[in-house]
Write an enzyme that holds these catalytic residues in place. Structure first.
Site, PDB file in Angstrom:
ATOM      1  N   ASP A   1       0.823  -1.209   0.000  1.00 29.91           N
ATOM      2  CA  ASP A   1       0.000   0.000   0.000  1.00 29.91           C
ATOM      3  C   ASP A   1       0.858   1.261   0.000  1.00 29.91           C
ATOM      4  O   ASP A   1       2.074   1.212   0.160  1.00 29.91           O
ATOM      5  CB  ASP A   1      -0.904   0.017   1.240  1.00 29.91           C
ATOM      6  CG  ASP A   1      -1.977  -1.051   1.188  1.00 29.91           C
ATOM      7  OD1 ASP A   1      -2.323  -1.491   0.079  1.00 29.91           O
ATOM      8  OD2 ASP A   1      -2.465  -1.447   2.265  1.00 29.91           O
TER       9      ASP A   1
ATOM     10  N   TYR B   1       6.561 -10.165   6.691  1.00 26.11           N
ATOM     11  CA  TYR B   1       6.445  -8.723   6.938  1.00 26.11           C
ATOM     12  C   TYR B   1       6.964  -8.407   8.330  1.00 26.11           C
ATOM     13  O   TYR B   1       6.953  -9.254   9.227  1.00 26.11           O
ATOM     14  CB  TYR B   1       4.980  -8.283   6.871  1.00 26.11           C
ATOM     15  CG  TYR B   1       4.432  -8.111   5.481  1.00 26.11           C
ATOM     16  CD1 TYR B   1       4.460  -6.872   4.838  1.00 26.11           C
ATOM     17  CD2 TYR B   1       3.859  -9.180   4.791  1.00 26.11           C
ATOM     18  CE1 TYR B   1       3.940  -6.699   3.573  1.00 26.11           C
ATOM     19  CE2 TYR B   1       3.336  -9.022   3.517  1.00 26.11           C
ATOM     20  CZ  TYR B   1       3.382  -7.777   2.919  1.00 26.11           C
ATOM     21  OH  TYR B   1       2.863  -7.616   1.653  1.00 26.11           O
TER      22      TYR B   1
END
Length: 252
Positions: free
Chosen positions: A52, A110
């Site tokens: 994003d 992540y």
């Protein structure tokens, strides 16, 4: 026509995410522009993950078909001259013609960094939660709830292309350093906003005695607690790596 995979890193601060969008600066858009300039024809890429706006990547992968006879190293050097300073080409690989960077990935990792103190120098690379007191012991107790095959319907942003909310999480930790808290998670797949909602909700609830019960109920699909789900800001989120089956392509 030969197929290649590019492995790259980027500072997501000035990008509107990975995915190409009209009239927006994106990582995929910059990569395709550079490749198209080298090839002198339109080149499209398929990325392994869609990060994003404001999200960074230490290792992102994308495959593309290339019409010019060039070695991986030659493509890498040509890309370096065409790309902006907030993108780094780590390596280019030659792969089989049916390789797919997105669908053949078997795992992704992540990390999310939370600063204990916000400064002008870390504001784009770490998140900060001044309203919440972070209780590491309570967060640690909740982490096993996310492991294994889990339904993350309440921990993602829904979209039409999602047909299941199930992900298999095999690693989930919350560590502390002198300056930061660091959340790390690895799974076979990640839904949109999944990492940011997990860590945001854990931080928001970490000062609550019943955090374990609430998280347990959210993962069980109890909508009574849905209003407590909180999406953390993108600053501080990093795509650490993407995993592929052994032998899929050579990696150092």
């Amino acid at each position: 026509m030969s197929r290649f995979v590019v492995r790259l890193a980027y500072d997501g601060s000035a990008f509107q995410g990975w995915q190409k969008q009209p009239h927006q600066r994106t990582v995929q858009g910059e990569l395709e522009r550079a490749l198209s300039e080298i090839a002198k024809e339109t080149i499209t890429t398929i990325g392994s993950s869609r990060t994003d706006t404001g999200v960074h990547a230490l290792n992102q992968y994308a495959h593309f078909d290339f019409p010019i006879r060039m070695t991986p190293e030659q493509i890498k050097l040509a890309l370096i001259t065409k790309l902006p300073k907030d993108m780094q080409i780590i390596k280019v690989y030659r792969v089989v013609d049916d390789f797919n960077a997105r669908y053949q990935a078997i795992g992704r990792k992540y990390k999310f960094i939370i600063a204990k103190e916000l400064t002008p120098f870390n504001r784009l690379y770490k998140s900060y939660f001044p309203k919440y007191k972070i209780e590491k012991v309570r967060i640690d107790k909740c982490l096993p709830l996310f492991l294994g095959r889990t339904d993350f319907e309440f921990f993602c942003r829904k979209s039409e292309d999602i047909n299941t909310f199930i992900s298999v999480v095999d690693h989930c930790t919350f560590s502390e350093t002198e300056e930061d808290f660091i959340f790390e998670i690895a799974a076979d797949r990640f839904l949109h906003n999944m990492v940011r909602r997990i860590i945001g909700t854990l931080v928001r609830l970490s000062d609550e005695d019943d955090i374990y019960y609430i998280v347990q109920q959210l993962l069980a699909g109890n909508r009574k607690y849905l209003h407590l789900v909180y999406t953390a800001p993108p600053q501080g989120l990093y795509l650490v790596d993407v995993l592929y089956p052994e032998g899929e392509f050579a990696r150092e």
